[in-house]
Scaffold this motif. Structure first.
Motif: not given
Length: 486
Positions: A295-302
Motif C-alpha cells: 500500500e505504501a508503494v502504491w500511494r507513493e507512485l499513484t
C-alpha cells in the motif's frame, strides 16, 4: 465455441434462482457437487458433468468485469457466477447459456458473452457424450495426459480465476505441467503469465497460419507425445488432431525451431510499464499486518491505495490489509497467494505470495503500473517508495524495471521486449551483513544512495533504465556478482 458463460447479476442468485437455472437441463438432468460443495454440476445419467457452476462471487471492486471480459456489469457490488461447459459437447454449451440466461432474468443484470445466454428454454441432452474420466473429474481441465493438463479458455483475457487456480494446484500436486489453449487475439493477465512457470507448462495460441504457437516465446507448436511441444528436428508428423482440442491441426515437423508469423507482428502502442519485484521478511508476530508495504508503494507512485484484492481473479474485495492478513493467518503454515488491483483510470496489478519460513513471514511481491504514450512513469518517486519499504516494512531486496508494453497490463500473444533495470535496492540488514565496504564500493560508475538513517541504511543502486538499451543488464549482473563476492 464458448466454453464459459458468466452471469453478472444485481442480486445474489438465491437457492430458488439457482435451482431454476439448474432446471434448464430438464428434470431428468442430475445435479452433483465438487470442490467441497463450492461447485454444482449438471450431470448425465452416468453422473458425468455437462456443466459445472461455481458458487456466486460478490464483486465489490470497480472495473474488474471491464478488465477481464470487456463487459459492462451492473453497478458494484454485483454477483459474478461462472458456468463452464464440458468441452466438445454442443448441448452442454447451450445448457450453460440457458442457465446464465435464467439467472439474469430472475436476478437482473447481464451475461457474458451476450450471444450465449439468449434462450431460457430447456436444453434436451438425451444421448450426448461427455468427456471421460478423469478429465471430467476436474471442471477446469479439458484434456488430461500423463504429462500435462490442458485447459481451453475462450475468453478475451485469460485470468487467474478460481477454476484456473484449482487447475494449477491439481496439476502441481500430480507432477504435471499445465497448458492453456486460447484463441488468437486473447491475452493473459500478469497473474497467469507469472504462474505458468517453465516446461512443460505453456500458453498455446490457436493460429490459422501456423496451427499453434507459444504465446510467450513464439515457437510453433504441435500436439505430440501427449502435450503441445515445439516443432523441431526429428519430430514425426502427427496423424491425428490434438485430442479434445476442437480443430487442432497437426503441424508438420521442420528443422530448427520456427517462430510463428503472428508472434512477430507487433503493433507499437507507445505504452510503458513500471515494474517492481521485492521481498520483505517480517518477524512472526501476532500483531503483524501484511500488505502495508504494498500500500505504501502504491500511494507513493499513484497517490492512492490499491482498489481491491482477492485470492483469485476477479479481485472481488475492497482493499484491506487487515482482511488480507486474516486470510494468510488462517492458511498458515501453508503459503497464500493474492492478487491486488488498482482503479480503472490507473492500471495497476500485483501478486503477493506469503510464506512462513524459519526467517519469519516472507512477502514476495510483483507489482506493475501501466502508462500511455502521453504519460510519464513516476521514476522520480521510486527512491521514495524504496525508502518507505526499507525503513518501515523490512525490505530485503527489490528490482525495479521499465519496459515498453501495453498500458492495460494485459499480456498479448506477440513479442514484447524485455524490461530494462532502473534500480536495485538492498535492505538494511543485508547491507550490514556484508563484509567491509563491499555493499558501498561497487564496480558501477555511480555510487549507491543511502536510504534511511546512517546507522542502519539501505542502499539504492541507480541503473540506466532505458528500454532501448539493454546493456544495463550487464551492469546489473556485474553488481549482483560483486555483492555475492563472486
Amino acid at each position: 465455441m464458448t466454453k464459459d458463460v458468466i452471469a453478472l447479476t444485481r442480486r445474489m442468485p438465491d437457492p430458488a434462482t439457482v435451482l431454476t437455472g439448474l432446471l434448464a437441463g430438464g428434470p431428468d438432468t442430475l445435479a452433483g457437487f465438487a470442490g467441497e460443495g463450492a461447485v454444482v454440476q449438471l450431470c448425465d445419467e452416468l453422473g458425468r458433468p455437462l456443466v459445472s457452476v461455481e458458487a456466486p462471487l460478490l464483486v465489490q471492486v470497480e472495473g474488474e468485469a471491464e478488465r477481464l471480459l470487456g463487459a459492462t456489469p451492473p453497478p458494484v457490488p454485483f454477483w459474478w457466477t461462472e458456468a463452464r461447459a464440458t468441452t466438445g459437447v454442443p448441448d452442454a454449451e447451450r445448457l450453460a447459456g440457458a442457465f446464465a440466461a435464467r439467472l439474469v432474468a430472475l436476478a437482473g443484470g447481464s451475461a457474458w458473452p451476450p450471444e450465449a445466454a439468449r434462450s431460457l428454454g430447456v436444453v434436451r441432452t438425451d444421448g450426448v457424450s461427455v468427456a471421460p474420466d478423469p478429465a471430467a473429474a476436474a471442471p477446469a481441465v479439458d484434456v488430461l495426459t500423463d504429462k500435462v493438463a490442458v485447459v481451453i479458455q475462450d475468453r478475451p483475457v485469460v485470468a487467474m480465476t478460481a477454476w484456473l487456480a484449482d487447475a494449477f494446484r491439481a496439476a502441481a500436486e500430480a507432477g504435471l505441467g499445465l497448458q492453456i489453449v486460447s484463441p488468437p487475439g486473447a491475452a493473459l493477465t500478469p497473474a497467469v503469465r507469472d504462474t505458468l512457470g517453465g516446461w512443460p507448462s505453456r500458453w498455446v495460441v490457436r493460429d490459422k497460419r501456423d496451427g499453434y504457437y507459444d504465446g510467450r516465446t513464439g515457437a510453433v507448436l504441435r500436439w505430440q507425445d501427449g502435450m503441445f511441444a515445439p516443432v523441431g528436428p526429428g519430430a514425426a508428423t502427427p496423424t491425428a488432431d490434438a485430442p479434445g482440442v476442437p480443430g487442432a491441426p497437426g503441424a508438420p515437423g521442420a528443422p530448427g525451431a520456427p517462430v510463428a508469423a503472428a508472434f512477430q507482428e507487433v503493433a507499437a502502442t507507445g505504452g510503458r510499464q513500471l515494474t517492481l519485484t521485492y521481498r520483505a521478511v517480517h518477524p512472526a508476530d501476532e500483531r503483524l499486518v501484511l500488505g502495508g508495504g504494498l500500500e505504501a508503494v502504491w500511494r507513493e507512485l499513484t497517490g492512492e491505495p490499491p482498489a481491491g484484492w482477492g485470492t483469485a481473479e476477479p479481485a472481488n474485495l475492497p482493499w484491506s490489509p487487515r482482511r488480507l492478513t486474516d486470510v494468510a493467518y488462517e492458511r498458515a503454515p501453508g503459503s497464500t497467494w493474492f492478487v491486488v488491483v488498482g482503479s480503472p483510470d490507473r492500471p495497476g496489478s500485483a501478486t503477493v505470495r506469503v510464506r512462513r519460513t524459519e526467517a519469519g513471514v516472507e512477502e514476495e511481491v510483483t507489482l506493475a503500473f501501466g502508462y500511455g504514450a502521453d504519460e510519464e512513469p513516476p521514476v522520480d518517486a521510486v527512491p521514495r517508495a524504496a525508502e518507505v519499504l526499507a525503513t518501515r516494512h523490512r525490505l530485503q531486496s527489490m528490482l525495479v524495471q521499465i519496459r515498453r508494453a501495453r498500458r492495460d497490463l494485459a499480456v498479448p500473444p506477440c513479442f514484447e521486449g524485455p524490461g530494462a533495470p532502473l534500480a536495485f535496492v538492498l535492505g538494511a540488514e543485508e547491507v550490514r551483513a556484508m563484509p567491509g565496504d563491499r555493499a558501498r564500493r561497487t564496480p558501477l560508475s555511480q555510487a549507491p544512495v543511502e536510504l534511511g538513517p546512517k546507522t542502519r541504511a539501505a542502499l539504492y543502486y541507480p541503473l540506466p533504465g532505458d528500454p532501448s538499451d539493454l546493456s544495463a543488464w550487464k551492469d546489473f549482473e556485474l553488481l549482483v556478482r560483486h555483492l555475492k563476492g563472486a
